[in-house]
Design a protein around this motif. Structure first.
Motif, PDB file in Angstrom:
ATOM      1  N   ALA A  20       0.876  -1.182   0.000  1.00 16.85           N
ATOM      2  CA  ALA A  20       0.000   0.000   0.000  1.00 16.85           C
ATOM      3  C   ALA A  20       0.905   1.221   0.000  1.00 16.85           C
ATOM      4  O   ALA A  20       1.924   1.249   0.690  1.00 16.85           O
ATOM      5  CB  ALA A  20      -0.899   0.005   1.230  1.00 16.85           C
ATOM      6  N   TRP A  27      -4.641   6.470  -1.434  1.00 19.38           N
ATOM      7  CA  TRP A  27      -3.677   5.387  -1.267  1.00 19.38           C
ATOM      8  C   TRP A  27      -4.007   4.288  -2.264  1.00 19.38           C
ATOM      9  O   TRP A  27      -5.170   4.049  -2.598  1.00 19.38           O
ATOM     10  CB  TRP A  27      -3.710   4.858   0.164  1.00 19.38           C
ATOM     11  CG  TRP A  27      -2.802   5.647   1.053  1.00 19.38           C
ATOM     12  CD1 TRP A  27      -2.913   6.974   1.359  1.00 19.38           C
ATOM     13  CD2 TRP A  27      -1.628   5.180   1.702  1.00 19.38           C
ATOM     14  NE1 TRP A  27      -1.874   7.355   2.172  1.00 19.38           N
ATOM     15  CE2 TRP A  27      -1.070   6.267   2.410  1.00 19.38           C
ATOM     16  CE3 TRP A  27      -1.000   3.945   1.781  1.00 19.38           C
ATOM     17  CZ2 TRP A  27       0.084   6.160   3.157  1.00 19.38           C
ATOM     18  CZ3 TRP A  27       0.154   3.819   2.539  1.00 19.38           C
ATOM     19  CH2 TRP A  27       0.688   4.931   3.217  1.00 19.38           C
ATOM     20  N   LEU A  29      -3.006   0.179  -3.822  1.00 19.11           N
ATOM     21  CA  LEU A  29      -2.418  -1.134  -3.595  1.00 19.11           C
ATOM     22  C   LEU A  29      -1.651  -1.491  -4.855  1.00 19.11           C
ATOM     23  O   LEU A  29      -2.160  -1.319  -5.962  1.00 19.11           O
ATOM     24  CB  LEU A  29      -3.487  -2.198  -3.346  1.00 19.11           C
ATOM     25  CG  LEU A  29      -4.330  -2.069  -2.093  1.00 19.11           C
ATOM     26  CD1 LEU A  29      -5.328  -3.226  -2.012  1.00 19.11           C
ATOM     27  CD2 LEU A  29      -3.458  -2.032  -0.844  1.00 19.11           C
ATOM     28  N   SER A 139      -7.005   1.409  -6.055  1.00 20.09           N
ATOM     29  CA  SER A 139      -7.246   2.101  -4.788  1.00 20.09           C
ATOM     30  C   SER A 139      -7.210   1.148  -3.595  1.00 20.09           C
ATOM     31  O   SER A 139      -7.642  -0.001  -3.673  1.00 20.09           O
ATOM     32  CB  SER A 139      -8.581   2.842  -4.828  1.00 20.09           C
ATOM     33  OG  SER A 139      -9.642   1.932  -5.043  1.00 20.09           O
ATOM     34  N   ALA A 140      -6.693   1.643  -2.482  1.00 22.68           N
ATOM     35  CA  ALA A 140      -6.542   0.858  -1.257  1.00 22.68           C
ATOM     36  C   ALA A 140      -7.835   0.899  -0.463  1.00 22.68           C
ATOM     37  O   ALA A 140      -8.023   1.752   0.400  1.00 22.68           O
ATOM     38  CB  ALA A 140      -5.367   1.375  -0.427  1.00 22.68           C
ATOM     39  N   ASN A 141      -8.726  -0.004  -0.802  1.00 19.80           N
ATOM     40  CA  ASN A 141     -10.001  -0.129  -0.102  1.00 19.80           C
ATOM     41  C   ASN A 141     -10.679  -1.422  -0.520  1.00 19.80           C
ATOM     42  O   ASN A 141     -10.552  -1.837  -1.674  1.00 19.80           O
ATOM     43  CB  ASN A 141     -10.926   1.047  -0.408  1.00 19.80           C
ATOM     44  CG  ASN A 141     -11.227   1.182  -1.887  1.00 19.80           C
ATOM     45  OD1 ASN A 141     -10.354   1.541  -2.662  1.00 19.80           O
ATOM     46  ND2 ASN A 141     -12.449   0.873  -2.288  1.00 19.80           N
ATOM     47  N   ALA A 148      -8.708   4.647   0.867  1.00 19.87           N
ATOM     48  CA  ALA A 148      -7.927   5.182   1.987  1.00 19.87           C
ATOM     49  C   ALA A 148      -7.216   6.457   1.549  1.00 19.87           C
ATOM     50  O   ALA A 148      -6.716   6.554   0.431  1.00 19.87           O
ATOM     51  CB  ALA A 148      -6.908   4.144   2.455  1.00 19.87           C
ATOM     52  N   ALA A 154      -5.624   3.067   5.509  1.00 20.34           N
ATOM     53  CA  ALA A 154      -5.220   1.857   4.791  1.00 20.34           C
ATOM     54  C   ALA A 154      -5.000   0.704   5.761  1.00 20.34           C
ATOM     55  O   ALA A 154      -5.453  -0.421   5.521  1.00 20.34           O
ATOM     56  CB  ALA A 154      -3.965   2.123   3.968  1.00 20.34           C
ATOM     57  N   TYR A 157      -8.155  -0.867   7.031  1.00 18.85           N
ATOM     58  CA  TYR A 157      -8.738  -1.800   6.066  1.00 18.85           C
ATOM     59  C   TYR A 157      -7.990  -3.136   6.037  1.00 18.85           C
ATOM     60  O   TYR A 157      -8.601  -4.191   5.968  1.00 18.85           O
ATOM     61  CB  TYR A 157      -8.716  -1.221   4.655  1.00 18.85           C
ATOM     62  CG  TYR A 157      -9.736  -0.150   4.366  1.00 18.85           C
ATOM     63  CD1 TYR A 157     -11.012  -0.158   4.933  1.00 18.85           C
ATOM     64  CD2 TYR A 157      -9.436   0.885   3.484  1.00 18.85           C
ATOM     65  CE1 TYR A 157     -11.949   0.821   4.638  1.00 18.85           C
ATOM     66  CE2 TYR A 157     -10.361   1.869   3.187  1.00 18.85           C
ATOM     67  CZ  TYR A 157     -11.618   1.838   3.759  1.00 18.85           C
ATOM     68  OH  TYR A 157     -12.539   2.806   3.450  1.00 18.85           O
ATOM     69  N   TYR A 164       3.460  -1.484   3.795  1.00 13.62           N
ATOM     70  CA  TYR A 164       3.077  -0.086   3.607  1.00 13.62           C
ATOM     71  C   TYR A 164       4.314   0.767   3.356  1.00 13.62           C
ATOM     72  O   TYR A 164       5.288   0.661   4.096  1.00 13.62           O
ATOM     73  CB  TYR A 164       2.367   0.450   4.853  1.00 13.62           C
ATOM     74  CG  TYR A 164       1.097  -0.298   5.187  1.00 13.62           C
ATOM     75  CD1 TYR A 164      -0.134   0.133   4.715  1.00 13.62           C
ATOM     76  CD2 TYR A 164       1.131  -1.440   5.982  1.00 13.62           C
ATOM     77  CE1 TYR A 164      -1.300  -0.551   5.023  1.00 13.62           C
ATOM     78  CE2 TYR A 164      -0.028  -2.134   6.300  1.00 13.62           C
ATOM     79  CZ  TYR A 164      -1.234  -1.680   5.813  1.00 13.62           C
ATOM     80  OH  TYR A 164      -2.395  -2.365   6.125  1.00 13.62           O
TER      81      TYR A 164
END
Length: 189
Positions: A20, A27, A29, A139-141, A148, A154, A157, A164
């Protein structure tokens, strides 16, 4: 692992791990796009169907030059200009480009084209340089939740299920717009 080291983060990607990281607006992925196991881990984390496809993020045009060869000179110039002449606060542009045979099917999903963005976000560009190529950027979600906008969001989640790269978001307020380079159709306004 949480790191501020781009080299450590790139090493995670090279080892087939999910990362992430902050992008221009949210944020993301990421993973090595040619590592199907890592890619499927992103799908699992996001609860995202493979058919949707993902964006590839690059540090510069040279990393994606081979994807621009099928475009007319005028369109190629427009695509490159949108990446190179963007101010940091301006919304980024992702282009749907002819994928050719060298982009894995899992990256494209059910589409014939591949979504590509050359970033002006310095941390993302450094990550792509350190990785020595483009990376997955989604997207980081988990599906259905807001992307995020911080390391804290992040990690809420995904906890310790991934690595990270801590840093600052870019100045853009919205995720990239998406345009089909060949047709001009706006996919995400």
């Amino acid at each position: 692992m949480i790191t501020t080291s781009v080299a450590e983060a790139a090493d995670c990607l090279k080892k087939g791990q999910v990362l992430a990281y902050p992008t221009e607006a949210v944020w993301g992925l990421g993973c090595d796009p040619f590592n199907e196991k890592a890619f499927r881990e992103i799908l699992r984390l996001k609860q995202r169907p493979i058919e949707k496809g993902v964006i590839l993020l690059a540090a510069n045009v040279a990393q994606v030059e081979h994807l621009l060869t099928g475009l007319s000179p005028e369109i190629k110039e427009e695509v490159i200009a949108s990446w190179s002449r963007r101010s940091p606060a301006e919304r980024a542009t992702t282009w749907l480009l002819p994928a050719g045979g060298h982009i894995p099917s899992w990256i494209k999903g059910s589409h014939s084209k591949v979504a590509v963005r050359v970033t002006t976000h310095s941390l993302c560009a450094a990550l792509c340089h350190a990785f020595n190529g483009f990376i997955v950027s989604t997207s980081a979600n988990p599906a259905g939740l807001e992307p995020a906008r911080s390391l804290q969001e992040a990690s809420q989640y995904f906890a310790n299920e991934l690595n990270y790269l801590n840093g600052d978001l870019g100045l853009s307020q919205e995720p990239s717009k998406i345009i089909d380079a060949e047709t001009g159709e706006i996919i995400r306004a």
